[in-house]
Each structure stands twice: as structure tokens, then as C-alpha cells.
Design an enzyme around this catalytic site. Structure first.
Site, PDB file in Angstrom:
ATOM      1  N   GLU A  44      31.687  40.370  38.481  1.00  0.00           N
ATOM      2  CA  GLU A  44      31.704  40.876  37.100  1.00  0.00           C
ATOM      3  C   GLU A  44      33.022  41.589  36.766  1.00  0.00           C
ATOM      4  O   GLU A  44      33.556  41.427  35.678  1.00  0.00           O
ATOM      5  CB  GLU A  44      30.511  41.816  36.855  1.00  0.00           C
ATOM      6  CG  GLU A  44      29.188  41.096  36.651  1.00  0.00           C
ATOM      7  CD  GLU A  44      29.107  40.313  35.329  1.00  0.00           C
ATOM      8  OE1 GLU A  44      29.963  40.511  34.441  1.00  0.00           O
ATOM      9  OE2 GLU A  44      28.194  39.484  35.206  1.00  0.00           O
ATOM     10  N   GLU A  70      35.672  38.894  36.370  1.00  0.00           N
ATOM     11  CA  GLU A  70      35.494  38.123  35.133  1.00  0.00           C
ATOM     12  C   GLU A  70      35.913  38.911  33.898  1.00  0.00           C
ATOM     13  O   GLU A  70      36.593  38.403  33.018  1.00  0.00           O
ATOM     14  CB  GLU A  70      34.019  37.725  34.957  1.00  0.00           C
ATOM     15  CG  GLU A  70      33.612  36.513  35.763  1.00  0.00           C
ATOM     16  CD  GLU A  70      32.121  36.181  35.607  1.00  0.00           C
ATOM     17  OE1 GLU A  70      31.630  35.374  36.403  1.00  0.00           O
ATOM     18  OE2 GLU A  70      31.457  36.744  34.707  1.00  0.00           O
ATOM     19  N   GLU A  71      35.485  40.178  33.828  1.00  0.00           N
ATOM     20  CA  GLU A  71      35.721  40.950  32.604  1.00  0.00           C
ATOM     21  C   GLU A  71      37.132  41.507  32.504  1.00  0.00           C
ATOM     22  O   GLU A  71      37.669  41.655  31.413  1.00  0.00           O
ATOM     23  CB  GLU A  71      34.698  42.100  32.500  1.00  0.00           C
ATOM     24  CG  GLU A  71      33.276  41.608  32.301  1.00  0.00           C
ATOM     25  CD  GLU A  71      32.316  42.699  31.848  1.00  0.00           C
ATOM     26  OE1 GLU A  71      32.721  43.880  31.802  1.00  0.00           O
ATOM     27  OE2 GLU A  71      31.157  42.370  31.543  1.00  0.00           O
TER      28      GLU A  71
END
Lengths: 263, 263
Positions: free
Chosen positions: A154, A157-158
Site C-alpha cells: 500500500e 502504491e500510494e
């Protein structure tokens, strides 16, 4: 001749499971009436054999077979986007059919650099959209994914930042997060391995390294809020060697525990 | 006159949700063709209105309406024994439909009396049946139930012992525990409030207070097994003041954290 008759009886393709039941995974297109006949014959056979739970997995393209199964006494057990699993308990005894999944699992990633700055984002969607609130990167753990792997994924990805997992600082249980289901959210301490932010345009409005005290000073981080706990835990980790739960191997899966106190 | 025509258009009963979508909860019996016509008209309306996710909850007694919904492009989202929830994402943009529940949540209860004896059971069903293994009481947390409440309930149900919740000593994540779903198992330290055992006849073969070292000495409690971790954690708690995660209130739900290290 009798032998031949018995062999000609058509049954649904079924595999035995480890709990005295059978699992049918339908794959071929079939007329509803043909299926109903096969199902009735198979149920008689399984009842004679003393089978317990009967599972039928019906892919969404065979949706015409759901109604006949329900009419033969099957209930839903669970569904994913492309199939529904139905189940029927044959014996008179109490059913030991396992419960359906009840919780979604989320992660929040606490990433601190050597200048005591926290990696924070503003989200493009969801309830915080447009409110100017800086929060830690969060996301949902995929089915079959470890919490520690999900947290690393996460953040990457962010924000484009590489991290390694340190420990779980805390977790929150919350009910009725969507429909009747519950939610477990794991606050994960991560060590940054890179520092140049590249935001993911679809979900993230902005991302930056922000002084820890500024994150904590936002009005949104009021007492008893999750963000307040997150910043308090981060400060406790940095200043007072707070001990969370670290992952260790166990025969089935991964166990998270307070390694410092165990040793 | 035109106004009157518009008002006469029949639509499915729908409520707006908080994410720009609508939710339809079907309750009345309906002919499949009537439903299909209503659904097509409603979808046109929702598309014109710029709605995003459309949810349809179909009780199992209205199973005849599942097939027409799927034919109009709906997928399954989740199901419980008595209903299936279908969803369709209308816009061209990427779907932000929330993930389905992925984990089942279990608890194992560590209950120790003042004589350093652990409350243990032998199970009547499941993989340990008939193997003579003494283990802590375990069970599945119900949907909407707090982990701490579930642990108290399971101990009471299986052994008749009243307890109060102390803290989570550790948790284990495990994948593919049943079908494709995952499992989170919380090891909970409990303080006994009563001591007379009354076993639950359906699930439990036997229950007793057993010296902690005898539980740990069972061959089943080999290195890296969950039972070995449980006994090690219990010894660390008793002898070295091991600190687990205790529950505290948070705006949404309950947060579990290392209270001693935070303060």
C-alpha cells in the site's frame, strides 16, 4: 443386469472433503431441469452414504442453476464476484458448517524518516475527500495476503516509497463498516528504504513528509480518534521504545507477538 | 400530460448511499419478467442521474430474481445464508466498490488459576478429535461481536467458567483456512472469576485445570506450533510481566494496544 442399471445412474461430479461432506464444482452449462434431476438423485445417494455437508460452487455464468439448488434446500454460504457457494447440511445432527468470513482487514502504515517527519497523504475519494486532512497511507489487505506484505504494498502504491515492515503498533476492531460486516485495521510501523515521493494519481491528491507534531496538531486528530492514537503510538515508539507485535513463523501462518517481552 | 407520463414510470424502490450509489432491498415476491422490466427502467434512470454503484439485496426466498439481475450485468458481492448481495458499477471510471470480507476471526482463551493451572479442553469434533490433546478453549467471533466479548462467551459456553478479559497476547494470520478465505486468531489472556467446570456436551469431550508445564510438555506442543507459542506466552505473562495489547475506546470501535508502553 441390475449391476448395469446401478452404473447408469447419473450423479453430479463430487469430491469428498475432510469433514465427511462432498464438494461439487459446476463448470459445464446445463439445463436447469437436467441439473435438478441430477441433484435429487445425488442427494439421495449422499444421504444413503451418510454424507454431512454438501457444497455446490456455481460460477456466475451458470446462474440458472442457483434457483433449483435453493429449491432443493440449499442455502447460500458465501459469494465472490464470479461465483456463489451454496451448502446443505444433510444429517439430523447440529450443523458444523464453518462460519462465513466476517471481517475485512485494513492496514495503516506509519513511516517516519530520520528528521522525525511522517509520510502522509490526502485522499481523492472517500469520506475525507477535499477536507485537507493529512493521514497515513491506508488500504485493504487482499485475500491471501499477509498483513506485513499488504502494508509494504500500500505504501509503495500510494506514495512510491519502499519500506520494510517493523511491527504492528495496535489494531482496531470496528463493526458495521459496510453492510453488516466488521473491520480489523492494523497500525503498522514501517522503516523507509527510499524517500522520493511519487503519488498514485487515481487515489491520492497529495503526499509529503510532514513533521510528526504537525500531523498530531490537526483538528481531525482529536482525543480518542484513530489518527490521534496513531501519532501518540508513533511518538511512544520513537521516544520510549514502545513495543508492538512482530511477526514470527508458526506452523500454520505467521504469529505476531511482543518479541522483546517474550525473550 | 408529459409530467403525468413521467410520474407513472415504475422504478425499483431504492435508497441513496453515502458514496453516490443506490441500494435496493427487495422484499416482495415478484415475477422475474416484471422485475427485469423494472430493473432496466431503473438502470436507465440511475445512469442519467450519474449514480455510481448499484446494490441489490435479494433474500433467498426471492431467488428467482438473481438470474435476471445477473443478465443485466450485476455481479455477486457477498452472501449470507439467507440473502445474496449483487452489485453493478455504472460509470466508465474505475470501480471503488469495497472489497468483500476476507477473514474469519477466531479466539483462543488462556485462563490460568492461582495454582498455575491452565483451563484446557479436548474437542469432540474437528481435526483434533480423539487424539487426546489438551488445548485452550477456542471459537469463532460472531459477526458484530468484539474480540474480548467473544473470548468471554466461548470460555463460558465450552467450560461454564466465568472470566474477565485481560489482553491480547498475540495473533496469528493464516490463509486458505476454508476455501479461499483467511483466518485471524487472537490469543486472549483471561482472568477466571469462577472455577467449577461444567462442560458443553455437544462440542467438548473433557475439560480440566492442568498444570501449565504439563500442557507445554505435550508432544503436540512442538516448536513453532501455535500451542507452544500459547504456553510460552502464558509463562512470559506470569513470570516476566509480558505486555500484550489491551482494549481502549476509539471513536469508531475499540483499539487494542500496549497500554503499559504507551503511558
Amino acid at each position: 443386469m441390475e449391476q448395469a442399471t446401478v452404473e447408469n445412474v447419473q450423479l453430479l461430479p463430487a469430491k469428498n472433503d475432510d469433514h465427511g461432506g462432498v464438494v461439487v464444482e459446476l463448470e459445464e452449462h446445463m439445463d436447469s431441469d437436467v441439473f435438478l434431476t441430477l441433484l435429487k438423485t445425488s442427494l439421495s445417494q449422499w444421504t444413503m452414504q451418510g454424507k454431512k455437508g454438501v457444497w455446490i460452487k456455481i460460477p456466475i455464468r451458470l446462474v440458472n442453476l442457483v434457483e433449483p439448488a435453493v429449491k432443493e434446500g440449499f442455502c447460500y454460504h458465501h459469494a465472490e464476484s464470479d461465483y456463489v457457494m451454496l451448502v446443505k447440511w444433510i444429517p439430523e445432527t447440529t450443523s458444523t458448517i464453518p462460519a462465513n468470513a466476517s471481517h475485512r482487514v485494513g492496514v495503516g502504515a506509519v513511516v517516519l524518516n530520520h528528521k522525525r517527519e511522517m509520510l502522509v497523504v490526502q485522499e481523492k475519494n472517500g469520506p475525507l475527500r477535499g477536507k485537507g486532512i493529512w493521514k497515513v497511507p491506508t488500504g485493504i489487505v487482499d485475500v491471501g495476503e499477509d498483513i506485513c506484505t499488504g502494508a509494504i504494498r500500500e505504501v509503495k502504491e500510494e506514495t512510491g516509497i519502499d519500506t520494510e515492515f517493523v511491527e504492528v503498533l495496535a489494531f482496531r476492531q470496528w463493526h458495521k463498516s459496510f453492510f453488516e460486516k466488521s473491520d480489523l485495521f492494523f497500525v503498522c510501523m514501517m522503516r523507509p528504504l527510499s524517500f522520493d515521493i511519487q503519488i498514485q494519481e487515481v487515489e491520492i491528491e497529495a503526499a509529503k513528509w510532514m513533521p510528526l507534531e504537525e500531523v498530531a496538531a490537526q483538528p481531525f486528530a482529536q482525543k480518542e480518534s484513530l489518527l490521534r492514537y496513531i501519532t501518540d503510538l508513533c511518538i511512544a515508539k520513537v521516544e520510549r521504545d514502545y513495543s508492538g507485535f512482530s511477526p514470527l513463523p508458526v506452523t500454520s501462518g505467521v504469529i505476531y507477538l511482543n518479541k522483546r517481552d517474550l525473550n
